[in-house]
Design a protein around this motif. Structure first.
Motif, PDB file in Angstrom:
ATOM      1  N   UNK A  44       0.875  -1.276   0.059  1.00  0.00           N
ATOM      2  CA  UNK A  44      -0.047  -0.064  -0.114  1.00  0.00           C
ATOM      3  C   UNK A  44       0.874   1.049   0.015  1.00  0.00           C
ATOM      4  N   UNK A  45       0.562   2.197  -1.011  1.00  0.00           N
ATOM      5  CA  UNK A  45       1.274   3.311  -1.020  1.00  0.00           C
ATOM      6  C   UNK A  45       0.409   4.538  -0.477  1.00  0.00           C
ATOM      7  N   UNK A  46       0.290   5.224   0.565  1.00  0.00           N
ATOM      8  CA  UNK A  46      -0.527   6.329   0.927  1.00  0.00           C
ATOM      9  C   UNK A  46       0.154   7.527   1.200  1.00  0.00           C
ATOM     10  N   UNK A  47      -0.865   8.558   0.889  1.00  0.00           N
ATOM     11  CA  UNK A  47      -0.294  10.044   1.229  1.00  0.00           C
ATOM     12  C   UNK A  47      -1.199  10.844   0.509  1.00  0.00           C
ATOM     13  N   UNK A  48      -0.950  12.105   0.957  1.00  0.00           N
ATOM     14  CA  UNK A  48      -2.089  13.113   0.347  1.00  0.00           C
ATOM     15  C   UNK A  48      -1.894  13.486  -1.154  1.00  0.00           C
TER      16      UNK A  48
END
Ligand SMILES: Nc1ncnc2c1ncn2[C@@H]1O[C@H](COP(=O)(O)OP(=O)(O)O)[C@@H](O)[C@H]1O
Ligand SMILES: [Mg+2]
Length: 414
Positions: free
Chosen positions: A62-66
């Motif tokens: 999972x790659x997450x960020x705004x």
């Protein structure tokens, strides 16, 4: 006064400001990714097992960020480069980057995978299961492995049924296949958005989490400097201008840390400089560009000044939920609950359901809110509500202030 022919002639004869405008387009993939080298390394280490356990393992990251933190550009760059490194090692690997905002259903995603593989699949009459079989057989026959990136996966989770998410993520149980050929990167704005899913699926997805921080002003400065070099004529963008943009958006200066907006502002400032026949792109052009880009938001802020107390409380409830749940789309039931909690706190009688619906409808017409139907999930269909403006500290303060004003003097809105 130059004559009109001269104006047109000088406009046609090429730009004194830009060298290669296309470098500033959102889909441009730059050759360097300053400050994301570590993320590329993390992705590589996560996928290294693929090579040592070829066919025995399927990787999920999972790659997450705004928004604007480089998730899309970094995963694409990683995937394509990883593919060519594996090729050198004699492993056939395809990298497929899908956008779940564009391909909103499992069926459309499946068709998109097939077309990325240049696999002719009959358009009609196939179930998703059958289509996936064909894809898998194709990979099997040609001994190909695939990394599939599901970009904007938040949308898929929000809009699809649990079964569809389950199918996609637990592919191998469905196919009971011997060789594991497909691995995934799930790109999300917020990994909390999978908290609505079953424990089993969640654990399956959440093996590796790579988080992308909002960019600081120094980081944005480096990203912008690369674009300036590739897109602009030499020496037309002074250092001062670059720093000015970087500080408008840097997360350490209270900005969103969004590289996309920073690049967009640079581009628009360049265009303004050109129109004004300025030899340099100056901070004043940046200021104008910034306010143009944020104009839509400020027009909506004007509208908000005219709202009565209860719609303002609804907006306050939305902001609270947005901050707490870190998601843009709020189911109306949840919104109503938060709204009535705030009313209780304020000693206000909460309005009834139908009245709340009316307020929501009105604010949608005003362009403050967006509403849409959720997909068929575990809890059936529901209306999802989101704000059209980013939830900034200024926006929060504005709403709270307006609410206080209405409460204090109970004045009718002007
Ligand atoms: N580290 C970086 N170096 C160069 N350009 C970047 C970097 N991070 C983001 N960008 C650029 O900023 C814009 C937004 O990045 P994107 O990958 O679309 O962000 P996200 O997917 O997180 O919303 C794109 O134009 C991208 O090329
Ligand atoms: Mg993206």
């Amino acid at each position: 006064m130059p004559n009109i022919e001269d104006i047109i002639e000088s406009g046609l004869s090429g730009s004194n400001i830009f060298k290669r405008l296309e470098v500033l387009a959102p889909e441009h993939v730059p050759s360097r990714l300053p400050h994301r080298e570590e993320k590329i390394k993390e992705l590589t280490l996560a996928f290294r097992d693929l090579l040592s356990n070829l066919g025995l393992t399927s990787i999920r990251v999972v790659v997450s960020g705004p928004t604007g933190t480089g998730k899309t550009v970094t995963t694409k760059t990683f995937g394509n480069t990883f593919k060519s490194r594996l090729k050198d090692r004699g492993v056939k690997m395809e990298y497929i980057h899908l956008n779940c905002h564009k391909q909103r259903t499992l069926y459309l995603l499946t068709m998109e995978i097939a077309s990325s593989l240049k696999l002719p699949i009959p358009v009609r009459g196939l179930s998703t299961q059958e289509a996936f079989r064909i894809i898998h057989d194709y990979l099997e026959k040609r001994n190909i492995y695939a990394i599939i990136t599901l970009d904007e996966f938040d949308y898929f989770v929000n809009a699809s049924s649990q079964e569809d998410v389950y199918f996609l993520v637990r592919l191998y149980d469905e196919l009971s296949s011997a060789t594991r050929r497909i691995s995934y990167i799930f790109v999300m704005r917020d990994e909390q958005n999978i908290s609505t899913l079953d424990r089993g699926i969640r654990d399956h997805i959440m093996r590796n989490l790579i988080y992308f921080n909002p960019y600081t002003s120094l980081e944005l400065r480096d990203i912008l400097a690369d674009r300036v070099e590739d897109a602009f004529q030499p020496n037309v963008v002074p250092e001062e201008t670059l720093n000015f943009i970087a500080e408008l958006y840097g997360s350490d200066k209270g900005g969103s840390g969004n590289a996309r907006l920073a690049i967009e502002t640079l581009e628009m400032a360049g265009k303004l400089a050109e129109v004004k026949n300025s030899a340099l792109v100056l901070p004043e052009h940046v200021k104008e560009a910034f306010s143009k880009i944020n104009k839509e938001a400020s027009e909506i802020v004007d509208e908000i000044s005219y709202l009565e107390l209860h719609p303002l409380i609804i907006l306050k409830a939305l902001i609270n939920l947005h901050n707490r749940l870190k998601t843009d789309s709020i189911p109306i039931g949840r919104l109503e609950k938060e709204y009535s909690d705030i009313c209780t706190e304020l000693g206000e009688e909460p309005r009834r359901h139908t009245q709340i619906y009316e307020y929501v409808k009105r604010m949608r017409l005003m362009g403050i809110l967006e509403t849409r139907q959720s997909g068929r999930g575990m809890r059936g269909r529901t209306t999802l509500i989101s704000l059209t403006v980013p939830v900034t500290p200024e926006f929060e303060t504005l709403i709270t202030k307006k609410m206080r004003m209405r409460l204090d003097n109970r004045e009718e809105p002007v």
